[in-house]
Design a protein around this motif. Structure first.
Motif, PDB file in Angstrom:
ATOM      1  N   LEU A  96       6.987 -34.899  25.052  1.00 55.12           N
ATOM      2  CA  LEU A  96       6.209 -34.347  23.823  1.00 55.12           C
ATOM      3  C   LEU A  96       5.659 -36.154  24.158  1.00 55.12           C
ATOM      4  O   LEU A  96       4.357 -36.240  23.047  1.00 55.12           O
ATOM      5  CB  LEU A  96       7.295 -35.557  22.738  1.00 55.12           C
ATOM      6  CG  LEU A  96       5.917 -35.166  21.226  1.00 55.12           C
ATOM      7  CD1 LEU A  96       5.087 -33.591  20.785  1.00 55.12           C
ATOM      8  CD2 LEU A  96       6.956 -35.620  20.032  1.00 55.12           C
ATOM      9  N   LEU A  97       5.897 -36.941  25.088  1.00 51.93           N
ATOM     10  CA  LEU A  97       5.181 -38.480  24.906  1.00 51.93           C
ATOM     11  C   LEU A  97       4.785 -38.490  26.285  1.00 51.93           C
ATOM     12  O   LEU A  97       3.116 -39.175  26.386  1.00 51.93           O
ATOM     13  CB  LEU A  97       6.285 -38.838  26.217  1.00 51.93           C
ATOM     14  CG  LEU A  97       7.713 -39.439  24.868  1.00 51.93           C
ATOM     15  CD1 LEU A  97       8.304 -40.892  25.734  1.00 51.93           C
ATOM     16  CD2 LEU A  97       7.338 -39.813  23.071  1.00 51.93           C
ATOM     17  N   GLU A  98       3.607 -36.980  26.653  1.00 51.67           N
ATOM     18  CA  GLU A  98       2.147 -37.071  27.306  1.00 51.67           C
ATOM     19  C   GLU A  98       1.341 -37.159  26.114  1.00 51.67           C
ATOM     20  O   GLU A  98       0.552 -37.566  27.085  1.00 51.67           O
ATOM     21  CB  GLU A  98       2.583 -35.254  27.730  1.00 51.67           C
ATOM     22  CG  GLU A  98       3.424 -35.420  29.273  1.00 51.67           C
ATOM     23  CD  GLU A  98       3.492 -34.338  29.839  1.00 51.67           C
ATOM     24  OE1 GLU A  98       2.703 -33.407  30.236  1.00 51.67           O
ATOM     25  OE2 GLU A  98       4.427 -33.793  30.941  1.00 51.67           O
ATOM     26  N   THR A  99       1.626 -36.756  25.483  1.00 57.58           N
ATOM     27  CA  THR A  99       0.585 -36.441  24.093  1.00 57.58           C
ATOM     28  C   THR A  99       1.011 -37.453  22.582  1.00 57.58           C
ATOM     29  O   THR A  99      -0.674 -37.864  22.237  1.00 57.58           O
ATOM     30  CB  THR A  99       0.358 -35.305  23.347  1.00 57.58           C
ATOM     31  OG1 THR A  99       1.785 -34.653  22.770  1.00 57.58           O
ATOM     32  CG2 THR A  99      -0.157 -34.606  24.445  1.00 57.58           C
ATOM     33  N   HIS A 100       1.850 -38.242  22.968  1.00 58.35           N
ATOM     34  CA  HIS A 100       2.205 -38.729  21.067  1.00 58.35           C
ATOM     35  C   HIS A 100       2.292 -39.948  21.909  1.00 58.35           C
ATOM     36  O   HIS A 100       3.619 -39.807  22.593  1.00 58.35           O
ATOM     37  CB  HIS A 100       3.327 -38.113  20.932  1.00 58.35           C
ATOM     38  CG  HIS A 100       2.971 -36.693  19.575  1.00 58.35           C
ATOM     39  ND1 HIS A 100       2.591 -35.680  20.230  1.00 58.35           N
ATOM     40  CD2 HIS A 100       2.623 -36.259  18.676  1.00 58.35           C
ATOM     41  CE1 HIS A 100       2.316 -34.630  19.447  1.00 58.35           C
ATOM     42  NE2 HIS A 100       2.373 -34.885  18.197  1.00 58.35           N
ATOM     43  N   MET A 101       2.203 -41.016  21.541  1.00 54.04           N
ATOM     44  CA  MET A 101       1.862 -42.006  21.647  1.00 54.04           C
ATOM     45  C   MET A 101       2.904 -43.494  21.264  1.00 54.04           C
ATOM     46  O   MET A 101       2.719 -43.545  20.039  1.00 54.04           O
ATOM     47  CB  MET A 101       0.556 -43.986  22.182  1.00 54.04           C
ATOM     48  CG  MET A 101      -0.352 -42.883  22.297  1.00 54.04           C
ATOM     49  SD  MET A 101      -0.889 -42.431  24.563  1.00 54.04           S
ATOM     50  CE  MET A 101       0.176 -40.842  24.965  1.00 54.04           C
ATOM     51  N   ARG A 102       3.679 -43.350  21.546  1.00 54.26           N
ATOM     52  CA  ARG A 102       5.092 -44.633  21.597  1.00 54.26           C
ATOM     53  C   ARG A 102       4.968 -45.540  20.394  1.00 54.26           C
ATOM     54  O   ARG A 102       4.252 -46.301  21.155  1.00 54.26           O
ATOM     55  CB  ARG A 102       6.804 -44.073  22.083  1.00 54.26           C
ATOM     56  CG  ARG A 102       7.447 -43.704  22.511  1.00 54.26           C
ATOM     57  CD  ARG A 102       8.592 -43.248  23.321  1.00 54.26           C
ATOM     58  NE  ARG A 102       7.548 -43.587  25.054  1.00 54.26           N
ATOM     59  CZ  ARG A 102       8.160 -44.452  25.899  1.00 54.26           C
ATOM     60  NH1 ARG A 102       9.772 -44.001  25.551  1.00 54.26           N
ATOM     61  NH2 ARG A 102       8.163 -44.072  26.923  1.00 54.26           N
ATOM     62  N   PRO A 103       4.189 -46.046  19.458  1.00 55.36           N
ATOM     63  CA  PRO A 103       4.467 -47.353  19.256  1.00 55.36           C
ATOM     64  C   PRO A 103       5.394 -48.337  20.031  1.00 55.36           C
ATOM     65  O   PRO A 103       6.400 -48.652  19.826  1.00 55.36           O
ATOM     66  CB  PRO A 103       4.602 -47.700  17.286  1.00 55.36           C
ATOM     67  CG  PRO A 103       4.981 -45.814  17.056  1.00 55.36           C
ATOM     68  CD  PRO A 103       4.850 -45.501  18.281  1.00 55.36           C
ATOM     69  N   GLY A 104       4.382 -49.484  19.775  1.00 51.33           N
ATOM     70  CA  GLY A 104       5.423 -51.317  20.776  1.00 51.33           C
ATOM     71  C   GLY A 104       6.378 -50.335  22.377  1.00 51.33           C
ATOM     72  O   GLY A 104       5.938 -51.263  22.444  1.00 51.33           O
ATOM     73  N   HIS A 105       5.356 -49.343  22.461  1.00 51.11           N
ATOM     74  CA  HIS A 105       5.335 -49.142  24.445  1.00 51.11           C
ATOM     75  C   HIS A 105       3.754 -49.011  24.791  1.00 51.11           C
ATOM     76  O   HIS A 105       2.887 -49.225  24.201  1.00 51.11           O
ATOM     77  CB  HIS A 105       6.061 -47.346  23.820  1.00 51.11           C
ATOM     78  CG  HIS A 105       7.539 -47.791  24.498  1.00 51.11           C
ATOM     79  ND1 HIS A 105       8.075 -47.945  25.392  1.00 51.11           N
ATOM     80  CD2 HIS A 105       8.484 -47.048  23.724  1.00 51.11           C
ATOM     81  CE1 HIS A 105       9.712 -47.866  25.380  1.00 51.11           C
ATOM     82  NE2 HIS A 105       9.532 -46.930  23.926  1.00 51.11           N
ATOM     83  N   SER A 106       4.390 -49.120  26.125  1.00 53.29           N
ATOM     84  CA  SER A 106       3.341 -49.286  27.405  1.00 53.29           C
ATOM     85  C   SER A 106       2.357 -47.331  27.220  1.00 53.29           C
ATOM     86  O   SER A 106       1.164 -47.678  28.139  1.00 53.29           O
ATOM     87  CB  SER A 106       3.696 -49.213  28.378  1.00 53.29           C
ATOM     88  OG  SER A 106       4.495 -48.226  28.929  1.00 53.29           O
TER      89      SER A 106
END
Length: 359
Positions: A96-106
């Motif tokens: 999922l992280l290819e499109t959804h940006m994790r808060p607090g991450h790079s």
């Protein structure tokens, strides 16, 4: 993407969290140095995931394979190349992280800088997993420094609001040796159950906590470092802020010095058996960017692990819409415990660099 550092020692790190392997190439190590690999393995275990009940469930042995630079336990003078193979990846947790940006991450900053081509699995090259090769390098350099009577150790200074006591001017090898035998190194053993309870509560709430690590160096002679751009503080700071999740750094009493009078903050000199010492060590063994012969002490601040299982607001960079995310995978509820070995390793590298490499 830059992955190189150092003048007197040359470091180049490579790999990604869920790639085949991670590793490091170390240049400018002198030939003929005997390296105790059993001590290296001990250091690696201190950082390894899944090695304690307060860390991630990911299991990695962090066994190091030497590709070059050491033969029969002795450095050859060639670049020391070490590889650590990854074995316990759950890459599907990160699709999922290819499109959804994790808060607090790079994620978002990296997405912009690398045009979406960066490996997002487990954080890719931004992951704390990449600190394993750094711990290897530090374990080697700590042995070189020990041969010169220089020793490094650290303890968990705080977890959230629970505080351990601080190092003082009496810091010695006995204290550092005691800390090195502890899975959770603290100076006051009574504070650890309180720290453990805070981490347990955060885990039960699908949340995380941060804290502080205090590091100390003894045996470093006076006169190491330069004023201004190559100060001992700035060399240490460069590497401390290269550790993922480090957000603060203070030497000696740090920001508490700002609330003192000069008469309180100054460390008065005196002679003891012909050796210059100071009665206090508020400045952490460094003045004018140069070591004064007292223990070097500094504290780093570690932010809470950004990967938490709670639902959080974020963005979808593909659809350009606001959305939500619940982060899957296996993550530390508190990074501080495993970061102690990383801070020590980075400190050893910085000290070696500041001393001019091979002394």
């Amino acid at each position: 993407m830059s992955a190189n550092w150092g003048k007197n020692i040359e470091l180049s790190i490579f790999g990604e969290s869920h790639g085949k392997a991670i590793g490091i190439n170390i240049g400018k190590l002198p030939a003929g140095l005997k390296i105790d690999m059993a001590l290296v393995e001990k250091e690696m275990l201190r950082r390894a995931p899944g090695n304690n009940k307060l860390s991630t469930a990911r299991k990695e042995k962090d066994q190091v394979e030497i590709m070059s630079g050491i033969q029969d336990g002795i450095t050859t003078g060639a670049p020391l190349c070490a590889v650590i193979y990854n074995s316990d990846q759950h890459s599907k947790d990160y699709s999922l992280l290819e499109t959804h940006m994790r808060p607090g991450h790079s994620d978002f900053a990296a997405y912009v800088k690398y045009h979406g081509y960066n490996d997002v699995r487990g954080g890719g090259h931004f992951s704390g997993r990449i600190t394993a090769p750094i711990v290897f390098a530090g374990a080697v350099i700590k042995q070189i420094l020990a041969q010169q009577g220089i020793y490094i150790g650290a303890h968990i200074k705080s977890i959230q609001s629970v505080q351990d006591r601080s190092f003082d001017e009496t810091l010695d090898k006995t204290v550092l040796n005691q800390l090195s035998t502890q899975l959770y190194p603290v100076l006051d053993s009574t504070v650890f159950p309180l720290m453990e309870a805070i981490v347990g509560q955060a885990r039960s709430q699908c949340d995380s906590v941060g804290g502080q690590i205090e590091c100390g160096v003894i045996g470093l002679p006076a006169g190491i470092g330069e004023p201004f751009f190559d100060s001992l503080e700035s060399t240490i700071a460069h590497l401390m802020f290269s550790i993922p999740a480090v957000k603060g750094l203070a030497f000696g009493d740090g920001f508490d010095l700002c609330r003192m009078l000069g008469s309180q903050a100054n460390d008065a000199y005196y002679y003891e058996e012909g050796k210059v010492k100071t009665k206090t060590n508020h400045n952490g063994g460094i003045v004018g960017g140069i070591s004064n012969g007292m223990p070097i002490t500094f504290t780093v601040g570690i932010k809470p692990t950004p990967s938490i299982a709670q639902k959080q607001a974020t963005i979808n960079v593909e659809s350009k819409e606001n959305t939500e995310i619940e982060i899957k995978g296996r993550h530390d509820p508190c990074i501080v415990f495993r970061a102690v070995a990383v801070v020590e390793a980075m400190c050893a590298i910085a000290i070696y660099e500041a001393m001019g490499g091979n002394q």
